[in-house]
Write a protein that holds these residues in place. Structure first.
Motif, PDB file in Angstrom:
ATOM      1  N   ALA A  98       4.553   6.991  24.952  1.00 37.25           N
ATOM      2  CA  ALA A  98       3.931   6.638  23.682  1.00 37.25           C
ATOM      3  C   ALA A  98       2.578   7.321  23.529  1.00 37.25           C
ATOM      4  CB  ALA A  98       3.759   5.125  23.584  1.00 37.25           C
ATOM      5  N   ALA A  99       2.187   7.507  22.280  1.00 40.32           N
ATOM      6  CA  ALA A  99       0.859   8.001  21.926  1.00 40.32           C
ATOM      7  C   ALA A  99       0.254   7.015  20.937  1.00 40.32           C
ATOM      8  CB  ALA A  99       0.957   9.398  21.323  1.00 40.32           C
ATOM      9  N   PHE A 100      -1.056   6.769  21.048  1.00 37.99           N
ATOM     10  CA  PHE A 100      -1.732   5.746  20.243  1.00 37.99           C
ATOM     11  C   PHE A 100      -2.956   6.322  19.551  1.00 37.99           C
ATOM     12  CE2 PHE A 100       0.316   3.642  23.770  1.00 37.99           C
ATOM     13  CZ  PHE A 100       0.903   2.533  23.195  1.00 37.99           C
ATOM     14  N   ASN A 101      -3.278   5.740  18.406  1.00 40.12           N
ATOM     15  CA  ASN A 101      -4.533   6.007  17.720  1.00 40.12           C
ATOM     16  C   ASN A 101      -5.169   4.654  17.417  1.00 40.12           C
ATOM     17  OD1 ASN A 101      -6.389   6.219  15.442  1.00 40.12           O
ATOM     18  ND2 ASN A 101      -5.743   8.353  15.368  1.00 40.12           N
ATOM     19  N   PHE A 102      -6.372   4.446  17.982  1.00 38.51           N
ATOM     20  CA  PHE A 102      -7.106   3.204  17.774  1.00 38.51           C
ATOM     21  C   PHE A 102      -8.262   3.462  16.813  1.00 38.51           C
ATOM     22  CE2 PHE A 102      -5.032   2.581  21.846  1.00 38.51           C
ATOM     23  CZ  PHE A 102      -4.562   1.284  21.745  1.00 38.51           C
ATOM     24  N   SER A 103      -7.981   3.566  15.522  1.00 35.04           N
ATOM     25  CA  SER A 103      -8.985   3.714  14.461  1.00 35.04           C
ATOM     26  C   SER A 103      -9.963   4.844  14.683  1.00 35.04           C
ATOM     27  CB  SER A 103      -9.781   2.413  14.314  1.00 35.04           C
ATOM     28  OG  SER A 103      -8.938   1.369  13.959  1.00 35.04           O
ATOM     29  N   SER A 104      -9.477   5.949  15.164  1.00 29.47           N
ATOM     30  CA  SER A 104     -10.380   7.079  15.348  1.00 29.47           C
ATOM     31  C   SER A 104      -9.569   8.371  15.278  1.00 29.47           C
ATOM     32  CB  SER A 104     -11.081   6.986  16.707  1.00 29.47           C
ATOM     33  OG  SER A 104     -10.155   7.201  17.754  1.00 29.47           O
ATOM     34  N   GLY A 105     -10.276   9.486  15.454  1.00 31.17           N
ATOM     35  CA  GLY A 105      -9.596  10.769  15.475  1.00 31.17           C
ATOM     36  C   GLY A 105      -8.991  11.071  16.832  1.00 31.17           C
ATOM     37  N   VAL A 106      -9.242  10.194  17.816  1.00 36.16           N
ATOM     38  CA  VAL A 106      -8.757  10.420  19.167  1.00 36.16           C
ATOM     39  C   VAL A 106      -7.388   9.782  19.333  1.00 36.16           C
ATOM     40  CG1 VAL A 106      -9.205  10.020  21.608  1.00 36.16           C
ATOM     41  CG2 VAL A 106     -11.110  10.451  20.053  1.00 36.16           C
ATOM     42  N   ILE A 107      -6.445  10.554  19.841  1.00 37.78           N
ATOM     43  CA  ILE A 107      -5.108  10.031  20.107  1.00 37.78           C
ATOM     44  C   ILE A 107      -4.952   9.901  21.613  1.00 37.78           C
ATOM     45  CG2 ILE A 107      -2.631  10.461  19.948  1.00 37.78           C
ATOM     46  CD1 ILE A 107      -3.141  11.824  17.286  1.00 37.78           C
ATOM     47  N   PHE A 108      -4.719   8.697  22.068  1.00 34.11           N
ATOM     48  CA  PHE A 108      -4.496   8.437  23.487  1.00 34.11           C
ATOM     49  C   PHE A 108      -3.109   8.914  23.871  1.00 34.11           C
ATOM     50  CE2 PHE A 108      -2.711   5.561  26.713  1.00 34.11           C
ATOM     51  CZ  PHE A 108      -3.554   5.864  27.768  1.00 34.11           C
ATOM     52  N   ASN A 109      -3.026   9.723  24.906  1.00 35.70           N
ATOM     53  CA  ASN A 109      -1.784  10.309  25.431  1.00 35.70           C
ATOM     54  C   ASN A 109      -1.120  11.237  24.409  1.00 35.70           C
ATOM     55  OD1 ASN A 109      -0.004  10.709  27.606  1.00 35.70           O
ATOM     56  ND2 ASN A 109       1.460   9.270  26.753  1.00 35.70           N
TER      57      ASN A 109
END
Length: 170
Positions: A98-109
């Motif tokens: 999975a890939a996540f975005n937590f309210s920012s321009g940064v995508i985790f994984n």
């Protein structure tokens, strides 16, 4: 007296070809209806989820740390988005990337390098409802389209993240 054979004959009207065809056709339709049963509710089990499913959810995560069991105003949350690939083994286990975005321009994984990102288990009830579980996360789901999709919701007790999403079989 003479022996007389008396024959009684009954007059039977002749059936027209069109009427005969309609009668045979009607009997055929009745026979077909009798042989076709109404669709029955599908019984689901662990094997109903087998293979890869594309996942997507959106939801909210708390902006500040604290107990996830405290009701916060909506201003205390920010958006969270996810896309993923879940692989179900048909026996109650799954792996997920999975890939996540937590309210920012940064995508985790975002490079998908954490493979699998997590593993977990699932249950399926006969009516197609069930639960996905990994670590402290839990999602309640309903199977749709004969096992080709899942609709789910979840609230993570350890993080306070609230999500809703769906998966579609690849």
């Amino acid at each position: 007296m003479k022996n007389q054979n008396i024959m009684f004959t009954r007059s039977v009207p002749k059936m027209s070809k069109a009427r005969l065809f309609r009668s045979v056709l009607a009997l055929g339709v009745v026979a077909l209806i009798m042989h076709v049963s109404l669709p029955r509710a599908q019984a689901y089990d662990l094997s109903s989820l087998n293979g890869r499913y594309a996942d997507s959810f959106s939801g909210f995560h708390p902006l500040s740390p604290g107990s996830p069991h405290v009701l916060r105003p909506i201003s205390g949350y920010a958006a969270v988005y996810e896309v993923g690939l879940y692989t179900f083994d048909g026996a109650g286990g799954f792996t997920a990337r999975a890939a996540f975005n937590f309210s920012s321009g940064v995508i985790f994984n975002g490079d998908w390098s954490l493979n699998p990102l997590f593993t977990g288990t699932y249950t399926v009830n006969a009516d197609g409802t069930g639960t996905l579980t990994w670590l402290e996360h839990r999602r309640q789901f309903v199977i749709g389209a004969g096992g080709n999709e899942l609709k789910y919701i979840g609230t993570d007790p350890d993080t306070g993240i609230v999500v809703g999403g769906s998966m579609v079989k690849q």
